[in-house]
Write a protein that holds these residues in place. Structure first.
Motif, short mmCIF file in Angstrom:
data_model
loop_
_atom_site.label_atom_id
_atom_site.label_comp_id
_atom_site.label_asym_id
_atom_site.label_seq_id
_atom_site.Cartn_x
_atom_site.Cartn_y
_atom_site.Cartn_z
N LEU A 1 0.82 -1.21 0.00
CA LEU A 1 0.00 0.00 0.00
C LEU A 1 0.85 1.26 0.00
O LEU A 1 0.45 2.29 -0.53
CB LEU A 1 -0.92 0.01 1.22
N ARG A 2 2.03 1.18 0.59
CA ARG A 2 2.93 2.33 0.60
C ARG A 2 3.27 2.74 -0.84
O ARG A 2 3.39 3.93 -1.15
CB ARG A 2 4.21 1.95 1.36
N LYS A 3 3.36 1.74 -1.73
CA LYS A 3 3.68 2.02 -3.12
C LYS A 3 2.43 2.37 -3.93
O LYS A 3 2.46 3.25 -4.77
CB LYS A 3 4.35 0.79 -3.75
N GLU A 4 1.32 1.65 -3.66
CA GLU A 4 0.14 1.75 -4.51
C GLU A 4 -0.90 2.76 -4.03
O GLU A 4 -1.69 3.26 -4.82
CB GLU A 4 -0.52 0.36 -4.64
N ALA A 5 -0.93 3.02 -2.73
CA ALA A 5 -1.98 3.89 -2.19
C ALA A 5 -1.42 4.80 -1.11
O ALA A 5 -1.96 4.91 -0.01
CB ALA A 5 -3.13 3.05 -1.63
N GLY A 6 -0.32 5.44 -1.43
CA GLY A 6 0.43 6.21 -0.44
C GLY A 6 -0.34 7.34 0.21
O GLY A 6 -0.04 7.72 1.34
N GLU A 7 -1.35 7.89 -0.47
CA GLU A 7 -2.06 9.05 0.06
C GLU A 7 -3.28 8.68 0.90
O GLU A 7 -3.88 9.54 1.53
CB GLU A 7 -2.50 9.96 -1.10
N VAL A 8 -3.68 7.42 0.88
CA VAL A 8 -4.89 7.02 1.59
C VAL A 8 -4.56 6.77 3.06
O VAL A 8 -3.69 5.96 3.38
CB VAL A 8 -5.50 5.74 0.97
N PRO A 9 -5.23 7.46 4.00
CA PRO A 9 -4.96 7.25 5.42
C PRO A 9 -5.27 5.80 5.83
O PRO A 9 -6.28 5.24 5.41
CB PRO A 9 -5.92 8.22 6.11
N ILE A 10 -4.38 5.21 6.62
CA ILE A 10 -4.54 3.83 7.07
C ILE A 10 -4.76 3.81 8.58
O ILE A 10 -3.94 4.32 9.35
CB ILE A 10 -3.31 2.99 6.71
N HIS A 11 -5.88 3.26 8.99
CA HIS A 11 -6.27 3.19 10.40
C HIS A 11 -6.23 1.73 10.85
O HIS A 11 -6.78 0.85 10.17
CB HIS A 11 -7.67 3.76 10.60
N ILE A 12 -5.61 1.47 11.98
CA ILE A 12 -5.43 0.10 12.45
C ILE A 12 -6.43 -0.23 13.56
O ILE A 12 -6.62 0.54 14.50
CB ILE A 12 -3.99 -0.11 12.99
N VAL A 13 -7.07 -1.39 13.41
CA VAL A 13 -7.92 -1.95 14.47
C VAL A 13 -7.33 -3.30 14.86
O VAL A 13 -7.09 -4.15 14.00
CB VAL A 13 -9.37 -2.13 14.00
N ILE A 14 -7.09 -3.49 16.14
CA ILE A 14 -6.52 -4.75 16.62
C ILE A 14 -7.64 -5.57 17.24
O ILE A 14 -8.26 -5.17 18.23
CB ILE A 14 -5.39 -4.50 17.64
N ASN A 15 -7.90 -6.70 16.64
CA ASN A 15 -9.01 -7.56 17.05
C ASN A 15 -8.53 -8.68 17.98
O ASN A 15 -7.37 -9.08 17.93
CB ASN A 15 -9.67 -8.15 15.79
N ARG A 16 -9.45 -9.16 18.79
CA ARG A 16 -9.23 -10.33 19.67
C ARG A 16 -8.06 -10.13 20.63
O ARG A 16 -7.18 -10.97 20.76
CB ARG A 16 -8.99 -11.58 18.82
N ASN B 1 -2.36 5.08 12.03
CA ASN B 1 -3.24 5.64 13.05
C ASN B 1 -3.94 4.51 13.78
O ASN B 1 -4.58 3.66 13.14
CB ASN B 1 -4.28 6.57 12.40
N LEU B 2 -3.79 4.45 15.09
CA LEU B 2 -4.48 3.43 15.88
C LEU B 2 -5.92 3.87 16.08
O LEU B 2 -6.21 4.82 16.80
CB LEU B 2 -3.79 3.23 17.23
N LEU B 3 -6.83 3.16 15.42
CA LEU B 3 -8.25 3.51 15.51
C LEU B 3 -8.89 2.94 16.77
O LEU B 3 -9.81 3.53 17.34
CB LEU B 3 -8.99 2.98 14.27
N GLY B 4 -8.40 1.79 17.22
CA GLY B 4 -8.94 1.17 18.44
C GLY B 4 -8.69 -0.32 18.44
O GLY B 4 -7.96 -0.86 17.60
N TRP B 5 -9.28 -0.99 19.41
CA TRP B 5 -9.12 -2.44 19.52
C TRP B 5 -10.43 -3.06 19.98
O TRP B 5 -11.32 -2.38 20.49
CB TRP B 5 -7.99 -2.79 20.49
N VAL B 6 -10.53 -4.38 19.76
CA VAL B 6 -11.74 -5.13 20.12
C VAL B 6 -11.31 -6.31 20.97
O VAL B 6 -10.44 -7.10 20.58
CB VAL B 6 -12.48 -5.63 18.86
N TYR B 7 -11.94 -6.44 22.13
CA TYR B 7 -11.58 -7.52 23.04
C TYR B 7 -12.02 -8.88 22.51
O TYR B 7 -13.04 -9.01 21.84
CB TYR B 7 -12.19 -7.28 24.42
N ASP B 8 -11.22 -9.90 22.82
CA ASP B 8 -11.56 -11.28 22.49
C ASP B 8 -12.80 -11.67 23.30
O ASP B 8 -12.77 -11.63 24.53
CB ASP B 8 -10.38 -12.19 22.84
N ASP B 9 -13.87 -11.98 22.63
CA ASP B 9 -15.16 -12.16 23.30
C ASP B 9 -15.85 -13.40 22.74
O ASP B 9 -16.15 -13.46 21.55
CB ASP B 9 -16.02 -10.91 23.04
N PRO B 10 -16.12 -14.41 23.59
CA PRO B 10 -16.78 -15.63 23.11
C PRO B 10 -18.17 -15.36 22.54
O PRO B 10 -18.69 -16.16 21.76
CB PRO B 10 -16.85 -16.51 24.36
#
Length: 286
Positions: free
Chosen positions: A178-193, A220-229
């Motif tokens: 993505l750094r090469k192909e979509a360099g201008e698009v903001p990337i937001h990270i969500v960490i799941n589980r 950009n850290l958008l947030g996280w989601v707890y591991d939930d049964p």
């Protein structure tokens, strides 16, 4: 493909809207990280914030957004491309008025449209601008050609990862592309589980350091989601978590993330291109 994009730009210039729909692509470096379930529940949470949301199922191999809502798609985007159906006829309506465009393998057909077909698709998809504030694309996982095309055409990218080392390795590989192909698009990270907030922050830090050091980029850290049964139970019931277990810890995390996304939408770091801007960029990249 250049000629097709030129035709699209000419068609798009005939209609201008004051308010443009924002296009958000949700992706992951590998399968099995919970991307589609996150997308479905994010749409629900955004609808609770008053946003009008449509989901485009862009996963060619495992198109299953409709199944996650407990719905069955009679028509898909293939019927739109062929001219058999209109956008209103293929659009499914889920809970809270969420629209679902069943895509599957039909999305690849966007690359092979004749002029008359293209004009019909632009007119049909152009009507989405009046139906929704946000178009969320549930892309396939990994580095497929169509996935990259969707990501570079979006206004924002949300990348879902998990703390597992393989997920981080694959996420880094996708970020490198993505750094090469979509360099201008903001990337937001969500960490799941994740088990704890500390786990989430440590996972993000590992990825951020690698991206900063080797790719000279930022995340950009958008947030996280707890591991939930309860998430797994909701999947088996084919009822989204936000409906079956709205008080669950995982859905509360997604509601928190949706609030941030709403803020991005209201005060975007870059101007949204709307559906026509998205289509123009997408078709140019095929």
């Amino acid at each position: 493909m250049h000629d097709q994009a030129s035709v699209l730009r000419n068609l798009a210039s005939r209609e201008k809207h004051k308010s443009k729909m924002r296009v958000i692509a949700v992706t992951s470096g590998k399968g099995g990280v919970g991307k589609t379930n996150f997308t479905v529940n994010l749409a629900l949470a955004l609808a609770e914030y008053g946003q009008r949301v449509i989901i485009l199922d862009g996963d060619l191999g495992l198109a299953n957004v409709d199944i996650a809502f407990g719905l069955t798609a009679r028509y898909t985007i293939e019927h739109l491309l062929s001219g058999e159906k209109t956008i209103e006829q293929i659009l499914l309506t889920g809970p809270l008025g969420i629209g679902i465009i069943p895509g599957g393998s039909g999305v690849q057909g966007l690359a092979n449209l004749e002029h008359d077909q293209l004009a019909n698709v632009v007119v049909n998809l152009g009507r989405l601008e009046r139906m929704a504030d946000l178009l969320i694309i549930d892309t396939g996982a990994g580095l497929g050609h169509t996935v990259i095309n969707f990501l570079q055409a979006a206004d924002d990218i949300i990348m879902v990862i998990t703390p597992e080392p393989t997920a981080l390795t694959d996420a880094y590989g996708l970020l490198k592309t993505l750094r090469k192909e979509a360099g201008e698009v903001p990337i937001h990270i969500v960490i799941n589980r994740v088990k704890t907030e500390a786990d989430a922050l440590a996972t993000y830090k590992r990825l951020e350091v690698a991206v900063s050091k080797f790719l000279h980029g930022s995340l950009n850290l958008l947030g996280w989601v707890y591991d939930d049964p309860l998430m797994g139970r909701a999947v088996m019931q084919q009822v989204p978590l936000g409906i079956s277990y709205p008080e669950s810890s995982a859905y509360r995390c997604i509601q928190w993330i949706a609030g941030t996304v709403t803020g991005i939408y209201l005060s975007p770091p870059r101007q949204a291109g709307g559906i026509r801007g998205f289509l123009s960029t997408l078709l140019r990249s095929f």
